[in-house]
Design an enzyme around this catalytic site. Structure first.
Site, PDB file in Angstrom:
ATOM      1  N   HIS A   1       0.855  -1.190   0.000  1.00  0.00           N
ATOM      2  CA  HIS A   1       0.000   0.000   0.000  1.00  0.00           C
ATOM      3  C   HIS A   1       0.883   1.230   0.000  1.00  0.00           C
ATOM      4  O   HIS A   1       1.911   1.262   0.674  1.00  0.00           O
ATOM      5  CB  HIS A   1      -0.888   0.020   1.250  1.00  0.00           C
ATOM      6  CG  HIS A   1      -1.392   1.388   1.609  1.00  0.00           C
ATOM      7  ND1 HIS A   1      -0.803   2.157   2.609  1.00  0.00           N
ATOM      8  CD2 HIS A   1      -2.386   2.146   1.088  1.00  0.00           C
ATOM      9  CE1 HIS A   1      -1.440   3.306   2.700  1.00  0.00           C
ATOM     10  NE2 HIS A   1      -2.396   3.345   1.798  1.00  0.00           N
TER      11      HIS A   1
ATOM     12  N   GLY B   1     -20.165  13.629  -2.044  1.00  0.00           N
ATOM     13  CA  GLY B   1     -19.857  13.364  -3.440  1.00  0.00           C
ATOM     14  C   GLY B   1     -18.699  12.421  -3.656  1.00  0.00           C
ATOM     15  O   GLY B   1     -18.241  12.252  -4.795  1.00  0.00           O
TER      16      GLY B   1
ATOM     17  N   TYR C   1       0.273   9.117  -1.164  1.00  0.00           N
ATOM     18  CA  TYR C   1       0.931  10.412  -0.970  1.00  0.00           C
ATOM     19  C   TYR C   1      -0.048  11.506  -1.388  1.00  0.00           C
ATOM     20  O   TYR C   1      -0.677  11.408  -2.452  1.00  0.00           O
ATOM     21  CB  TYR C   1       2.240  10.490  -1.759  1.00  0.00           C
ATOM     22  CG  TYR C   1       3.256   9.546  -1.176  1.00  0.00           C
ATOM     23  CD1 TYR C   1       3.932   9.870   0.004  1.00  0.00           C
ATOM     24  CD2 TYR C   1       3.491   8.302  -1.753  1.00  0.00           C
ATOM     25  CE1 TYR C   1       4.840   8.981   0.575  1.00  0.00           C
ATOM     26  CE2 TYR C   1       4.388   7.411  -1.186  1.00  0.00           C
ATOM     27  CZ  TYR C   1       5.047   7.754  -0.020  1.00  0.00           C
ATOM     28  OH  TYR C   1       5.925   6.867   0.563  1.00  0.00           O
ATOM     29  N   ARG C   2      -0.197  12.542  -0.542  1.00  0.00           N
ATOM     30  CA  ARG C   2      -1.292  13.480  -0.726  1.00  0.00           C
ATOM     31  C   ARG C   2      -0.927  14.896  -0.272  1.00  0.00           C
ATOM     32  O   ARG C   2      -0.005  15.089   0.517  1.00  0.00           O
ATOM     33  CB  ARG C   2      -2.515  12.996   0.047  1.00  0.00           C
ATOM     34  CG  ARG C   2      -2.206  12.705   1.501  1.00  0.00           C
ATOM     35  CD  ARG C   2      -3.231  11.767   2.140  1.00  0.00           C
ATOM     36  NE  ARG C   2      -2.901  11.495   3.534  1.00  0.00           N
ATOM     37  CZ  ARG C   2      -2.119  10.507   3.928  1.00  0.00           C
ATOM     38  NH1 ARG C   2      -1.593   9.683   3.045  1.00  0.00           N
ATOM     39  NH2 ARG C   2      -1.868  10.313   5.199  1.00  0.00           N
TER      40      ARG C   2
END
Length: 450
Positions: free
Chosen positions: A255, A408, A258-259
């Site tokens: 896993h 959403g 990165y954000r």
């Protein structure tokens, strides 16, 4: 646990103080309502000279000033020859700690500097799995903004990883682009029930809008001071996330995520931070694989600061903990969140190095075990371990919770991390001395691999 996460100062604070303070005055609360800070150690009774920084300790809560120790270089594992080199990069959950101003300067001097000009946007888009979420003309107009640079990097990371996996598997990823009516969208790349991978997903998302009250509450519980205007908090979030579930039980699950996150407050100022990590979940323990995986991550971290790897490795062991099972999800890797110091450019460079390590830390392990024979009993054990993976993702994972709480959100993409098949058996207990029991021992008592 010792973790370096560097907290951001407001302009007013910078002008009146030379120390950074953690916003976690109330600690970090886990899903059981336990304050994680309450169990951390207090600082050593006498500090040594700051120039040597020989150890890492925690201050009491609401101060969280800390010192950083220096790590040791470790010779990379023997996998380092002939592995993939990736020019892609990457793309937000954790504990935030402050650093003294002179430590910030010291850390900044150790950061690997990169050029802001990453190349022509239109030319780079040709290598992607899909056109980017944001219109190319808009990206070109805003090419120097961090949101644009991050979107390009996560698109490159997605493409590099998908293409490397396709070479091993022989199959082709299905590319699914989607739009979010509240703002933004994403690209989901999925390879399902193929030759090597039962389910392999690599997602990119770029979303914006206003934070829901539930999402804002979750961030405030982590110490974020968020000042809404008319009850609204405009945000922009983007990242690349992947979970790979191989068919062969001797190929581990991997896993990475990165954000980047940006929030605009009532006065027009912005808060920003990066987060992410890479971790490995084997079904059967292979010491050589574990050393290779951790050595590759350490090499990426050491380019920026020698304390990054040991601190973020401990953070990873702590985060991926299945509390109700008293075991970790896997053998760890690195994990960090809310990282916003010493500067946006420095943290971006670090995240880029981490993303570039994804293919070389994992694909050689896949190639090594792709033809390993396995028994029905070993396959059944893999199914049981996948059940543990599902338990963590649905009960504890902050990214999953944030996604489900965001209006959403695309549920198919959020739950992409779940395996195609899994199994739960009542009171399953491996035989003493078995390979399965060996794995459980490591999951309950994390090991230093490098």
């Amino acid at each position: 646990m010792s973790s370096i996460t560097l907290t951001r100062l407001t302009t007013a604070t910078k002008s009146t103080s030379r120390l950074c303070f953690s916003p976690l005055c109330k600690g970090t609360i886990n899903s059981q309502g336990v304050d994680l800070h309450s169990s951390l150690r207090r600082p050593h009774s006498s500090f040594r000279k700051l120039s040597s920084l020989p150890f890492t300790k925690w201050f009491p809560r609401c101060v969280s000033t800390r010192l950083m120790s220096y790590g040791l270089n470790v010779t990379p594992g023997r996998y380092r020859k002939g592995v993939f080199l990736v020019t892609g990069a990457a793309a937000v959950a954790g504990i935030v700690v402050g650093v003294c101003h002179f430590q910030r300067a010291e850390m900044a001097s150790r950061i690997v500097k990169t050029e802001k000009d990453e190349g022509d946007i239109l030319e780079r888009c040709k290598s992607f799995m899909s056109p980017p979420v944001t219109d190319v003309e808009v990206l070109q107009q805003r090419k120097d903004e961090m949101s644009t640079r991050m979107e390009m990097l996560i698109m490159e990371t997605q493409a590099a990883f998908c293409k490397a996996l396709e070479q091993v598997d022989g199959g082709t990823f299905k590319v699914d682009s989607w739009q979010r009516k509240e703002g933004g969208g994403g690209i989901s790349c999925v390879l399902q029930d193929s030759k090597v991978f039962e389910k392999a997903g690599v997602n990119v998302s770029v979303v914006f809008g206003s934070l829901s009250e539930e999402a804002a509450k979750q961030m405030r519980s982590r110490g974020k001071v968020l000042k809404a205007k008319d009850g609204k908090l405009p945000f922009c979030a983007m990242g690349v996330s992947s979970v790979i579930h191989p068919k062969n039980p001797f190929i581990p699950t991997v896993h990475f995520n990165y954000r980047y996150f940006e929030i605009e407050e009532a006065d027009g100022s912005k808060q920003w931070w990066f987060g992410g990590g890479t971790d490995l979940t084997p079904m059967y323990l292979n010491q050589e694989d574990a050393i290779h995986f951790h050595s590759t991550l350490k090499e990426a971290c050491d380019k920026h600061h020698p304390q990054y790897y040991p601190d973020f490795k401990k953070w990873c062991d702590r985060y991926f903990f299945i509390n109700h099972r008293d075991e970790r999800r896997g053998i760890g890797g690195i994990f960090f969140d809310d990282l916003d110091s010493p500067s946006q450019e420095d943290v971006f460079a670090f995240v880029k190095s981490c993303a570039r390590s994804v293919v070389p830390c994992y694909v050689p392990i896949v190639r090594k075990h792709v033809n390993d024979p396995f028994s029905p009993e070993e396959k059944a054990w893999q199914q049981l371990r996948r059940g543990r993976y599902v338990e963590f993702n649905l009960v504890y994972d902050r990214g999953t919770k944030f996604g489900l709480a965001t209006p959403g959100s695309r549920i198919e993409s959020i739950l992409m991390s779940l395996p195609l098949t899994a199994r739960w058996e009542y009171m399953n207990k491996p035989a003493k001395g078995s390979k399965e029991a060996e794995l459980l021992e490591i999951l309950r008592k994390p090991k230093e691999w490098v």
